[in-house]
Write a protein that holds these residues in place. Structure first.
Motif, PDB file in Angstrom:
ATOM      1  N   LEU A 164       0.937  -1.213  -0.021  1.00 37.56           N
ATOM      2  CA  LEU A 164      -0.030   0.036  -0.040  1.00 37.56           C
ATOM      3  C   LEU A 164       0.925   1.191   0.070  1.00 37.56           C
ATOM      4  O   LEU A 164       1.819   1.269   0.582  1.00 37.56           O
ATOM      5  CB  LEU A 164      -0.635   0.078   1.343  1.00 37.56           C
ATOM      6  CG  LEU A 164      -2.123  -1.097   1.441  1.00 37.56           C
ATOM      7  CD1 LEU A 164      -2.810  -0.809   2.510  1.00 37.56           C
ATOM      8  CD2 LEU A 164      -3.093  -1.053   0.105  1.00 37.56           C
ATOM      9  N   ALA A 165       0.516   2.360  -0.838  1.00 39.49           N
ATOM     10  CA  ALA A 165       1.258   3.299  -0.788  1.00 39.49           C
ATOM     11  C   ALA A 165       1.331   4.110   0.610  1.00 39.49           C
ATOM     12  O   ALA A 165       0.319   4.044   1.325  1.00 39.49           O
ATOM     13  CB  ALA A 165       0.746   4.472  -1.746  1.00 39.49           C
ATOM     14  N   PRO A 166       2.618   4.713   0.827  1.00 42.69           N
ATOM     15  CA  PRO A 166       2.851   5.348   2.037  1.00 42.69           C
ATOM     16  C   PRO A 166       1.356   6.665   2.493  1.00 42.69           C
ATOM     17  O   PRO A 166       0.922   6.577   3.486  1.00 42.69           O
ATOM     18  CB  PRO A 166       4.207   5.924   2.323  1.00 42.69           C
ATOM     19  CG  PRO A 166       4.679   4.998   1.357  1.00 42.69           C
ATOM     20  CD  PRO A 166       3.826   4.514   0.189  1.00 42.69           C
ATOM     21  N   PRO A 167       1.480   7.345   1.461  1.00 42.96           N
ATOM     22  CA  PRO A 167       0.364   8.252   1.810  1.00 42.96           C
ATOM     23  C   PRO A 167      -1.143   7.811   1.934  1.00 42.96           C
ATOM     24  O   PRO A 167      -1.934   8.208   3.165  1.00 42.96           O
ATOM     25  CB  PRO A 167       0.257   9.194   0.409  1.00 42.96           C
ATOM     26  CG  PRO A 167       1.593   9.043  -0.053  1.00 42.96           C
ATOM     27  CD  PRO A 167       2.073   7.682   0.082  1.00 42.96           C
ATOM     28  N   LEU A 168      -1.313   6.741   1.396  1.00 42.82           N
ATOM     29  CA  LEU A 168      -2.712   5.930   1.689  1.00 42.82           C
ATOM     30  C   LEU A 168      -2.741   5.580   2.946  1.00 42.82           C
ATOM     31  O   LEU A 168      -3.642   5.776   3.860  1.00 42.82           O
ATOM     32  CB  LEU A 168      -2.898   4.895   0.493  1.00 42.82           C
ATOM     33  CG  LEU A 168      -4.099   4.076   0.736  1.00 42.82           C
ATOM     34  CD1 LEU A 168      -5.324   4.832   0.858  1.00 42.82           C
ATOM     35  CD2 LEU A 168      -4.097   2.965  -0.221  1.00 42.82           C
TER      36      LEU A 168
END
Length: 313
Positions: free
Chosen positions: A235-239
């Motif tokens: 999962l993308a860090p900002p998400l």
């Protein structure tokens, strides 16, 4: 009935209500955990074989949160506080906060520490209120920024439809509060505003308050991000940061000790709703709670006992 009994009665009712809510949430959480026990077991096994380097990074970020909390607390106070005892008090307060709902334990520890440092009860309470207010504003700003970077994740309505209604609701609430507040409450709020203005008149204090509050939230998000990397959850860090902020904000509506049950369920739901497998989501939640709650709990309580024994609390 004496005045003391009249004051104590609402306090007892409020504590009984919080206790009943805590028991209800923990009961529901226990039932859900029992129902999904195979998923939890799989998640625990996956966490046991997770990448140790990422788990070490997550543990480092978790430990740094107490430094940021101490920095924010110093920023909320005009006079200098003893640095070592301040950090120790934040560590002890985090442990005390795991035992009582709605931050009562951590608030009581910090209030007592500030009073032991020479602040009056009113000034100490104002410092805690300033820290909590800035922390809430920082969270709201981060949610707004990350929601813009990850559109559609939170499922919010369009801003054009939401903002007018929110503005009207805020205006109505302000009018109601302005008419309902008694003169004594208005004087207390005036004192709070005066103290906050005095803090922001000193740039280094304001920078410590806002920087420490920002660092505290960001580091908690980094703990969760590092755990997702440790269990190979793509999962993308900002998400992940946005999911943490949304889940922790939702869990705050159910004031259980340390968000037990409520935060776990909110985090697991947010991760699975974003496409994470149930076992991987369970691993992430277990890892995050292990590093931020369970491992520091006993050392934090020991530090609390030492501070009480030495008269720092």
């Amino acid at each position: 009935m004496t005045s003391g009994q009249a004051v104590a009665a609402p306090t007892r009712r409020r504590l009984c209500g919080q206790l009943a809510l805590t028991v209800a949430v923990l009961t529901v959480a226990g039932c859900l955990a029992r129902r999904h026990l195979p998923v939890l077991e799989t998640g625990a096994v996956r966490l046991a074989v997770a990448d140790q380097g990422w788990l070490l990074a997550a543990g480092t970020a978790a430990a740094a949160t107490w430094m940021c909390s101490a920095l924010a607390q110093q920023g909320a106070v005009l006079r200098p506080l003893p640095p070592r005892r301040l950090v120790a008090a934040q560590f002890a307060a985090s442990a005390a906060g795991q035992l009582l709902p709605a931050g009562l334990g951590s608030g009581a520890v910090n209030l007592r520490f500030l009073m032991r440092c020479g602040l009056s009860a009113g000034c100490a309470a104002t410092a805690l209120a300033a820290k909590a207010t800035v922390g809430g504003l920082v969270r709201a700003a981060l949610v707004a920024v990350l929601a813009t970077a990850c559109p559609g994740v939170l499922g919010l309505p369009r801003p054009s439809a939401l903002w007018p209604a929110a503005a009207l609701a805020a205006l109505a609430l302000a009018v109601l509060l302005g008419t309902a507040l008694r003169p004594r409450c208005r004087r207390a709020l005036a004192r709070v505003r005066a103290d906050i203005r005095a803090i922001h008149a000193r740039p280094h204090r304001a920078a410590a308050l806002w920087g420490g509050s920002l660092g505290f939230v960001v580091l908690h998000a980094l703990v969760l991000i590092a755990v997702t990397r440790a269990v190979a959850l793509p999962l993308a860090p900002p998400l992940v940061a946005l999911l943490y902020l949304a889940a922790s904000s939702a869990a705050a509506l159910l004031p259980t000790p340390a968000g037990l049950g409520s935060l776990d369920a909110a985090l697991a739901f947010a991760l699975t709703a974003s496409g994470a497998p149930a076992a991987a989501a369970a691993s992430v939640v277990l890892g995050y709670r292990l590093l931020t709650v369970w491992l520091p709990l006993v050392p934090g309580l020991l530090v609390l006992a030492v501070l009480v024994r030495r008269g720092a609390l």
